[in-house]
Design a protein around this motif. Structure first.
Motif, mmCIF file in Angstrom:
data_model
loop_
_atom_site.group_PDB
_atom_site.id
_atom_site.type_symbol
_atom_site.label_atom_id
_atom_site.label_comp_id
_atom_site.label_asym_id
_atom_site.label_seq_id
_atom_site.Cartn_x
_atom_site.Cartn_y
_atom_site.Cartn_z
ATOM 1 N N UNK A 75 0.819 -1.220 0.000
ATOM 2 C CA UNK A 75 0.000 0.000 0.000
ATOM 3 C C UNK A 75 0.852 1.270 0.000
ATOM 4 N N UNK A 76 1.856 1.323 0.864
ATOM 5 C CA UNK A 76 2.633 2.559 0.984
ATOM 6 C C UNK A 76 3.650 2.757 -0.133
ATOM 7 N N UNK A 77 3.910 1.723 -0.920
ATOM 8 C CA UNK A 77 4.842 1.866 -2.041
ATOM 9 C C UNK A 77 4.136 1.869 -3.398
ATOM 10 N N UNK A 78 2.815 1.801 -3.385
ATOM 11 C CA UNK A 78 2.025 1.762 -4.606
ATOM 12 C C UNK A 78 2.272 3.014 -5.452
ATOM 13 N N UNK A 79 2.622 2.810 -6.686
ATOM 14 C CA UNK A 79 2.821 3.911 -7.617
ATOM 15 C C UNK A 79 4.125 4.669 -7.469
ATOM 16 N N UNK A 80 5.009 4.224 -6.598
ATOM 17 C CA UNK A 80 6.288 4.905 -6.406
ATOM 18 C C UNK A 80 7.363 4.290 -7.295
ATOM 19 N N UNK A 81 8.305 5.095 -7.703
ATOM 20 C CA UNK A 81 9.438 4.579 -8.467
ATOM 21 C C UNK A 81 10.356 3.806 -7.528
ATOM 22 N N UNK A 82 11.246 2.998 -8.079
ATOM 23 C CA UNK A 82 12.143 2.165 -7.276
ATOM 24 C C UNK A 82 12.941 2.985 -6.261
ATOM 25 N N UNK A 83 13.404 4.167 -6.659
ATOM 26 C CA UNK A 83 14.219 4.968 -5.738
ATOM 27 C C UNK A 83 13.388 5.636 -4.635
ATOM 28 N N UNK A 84 12.073 5.641 -4.774
ATOM 29 C CA UNK A 84 11.203 6.221 -3.751
ATOM 30 C C UNK A 84 10.662 5.171 -2.782
#
Length: 165
Positions: A75-84
């Motif tokens: 949930x908290x990493x959904x839609x984030x790029x690898x470095x984010x």
């Protein structure tokens, strides 16, 4: 960004616990201390929980705490790029610390087996987070390499002698 992501994880887990009728405090830690990974550690305060509540949150062989950890990471990493993206590790009543020691011992046994026999060693029944930890443990062994084989839920970690390129 680090502090905001850490706070977001803390708030998410506290809300999850509230919705599960187990409102509790969560301690959030971005430091590595003696840990071998670089994830955010979210520790549920167990002082107000009964042993039964701790067991239900941990689950058999860590299945429940692993599932909650999977949810928060997804949930908290959904839609984030690898470095984010950041990894979140949920701790409760020392479970992760005990399991980390067990994984370290399993990794050492696998390394010894590979070094003794020269054959690859297959580690079964590890969650994706546990496989990541074992990869991290064995990264310092310059004569060995690790990789994962198979598909969930039957994915396995393989330890083998370093292949010459």
């Amino acid at each position: 960004m680090t502090d905001a992501k850490l706070q977001q994880g803390k708030q998410w887990l506290e809300e999850f616990l509230r919705l599960a009728a187990l409102p509790n405090k969560v301690h959030a830690d971005a430091s590595q201390d003696n840990r071998l990974d670089d994830s955010y550690w979210l520790t549920i305060d167990a002082t107000a929980l009964t042993p039964e509540q701790i067991h239900s949150l941990t689950g058999s062989d860590g299945s429940t705490i692993d599932s909650v950890q999977y949810l928060i990471n997804t949930i908290l990493n959904l839609g984030l790029s690898d470095d984010q993206r950041r990894a979140y590790t949920i701790e409760l009543d020392g479970y992760r610390a005990r399991r980390q020691a067990e994984l370290q011992e399993m990794a050492n046994q696998a390394a010894n087996h590979v070094r003794t026999t020269g054959e690859e060693y297959e580690m079964k029944a590890l969650s994706s987070a546990e496989r990541r930890q074992v990869h991290t443990f064995l990264k310092s062994f310059e004569d060995l390499e690790t990789y994962s084989r198979g598909q969930e839920p039957d994915r396995r970690l393989i330890v083998r002698p370093l292949q010459a390129t």
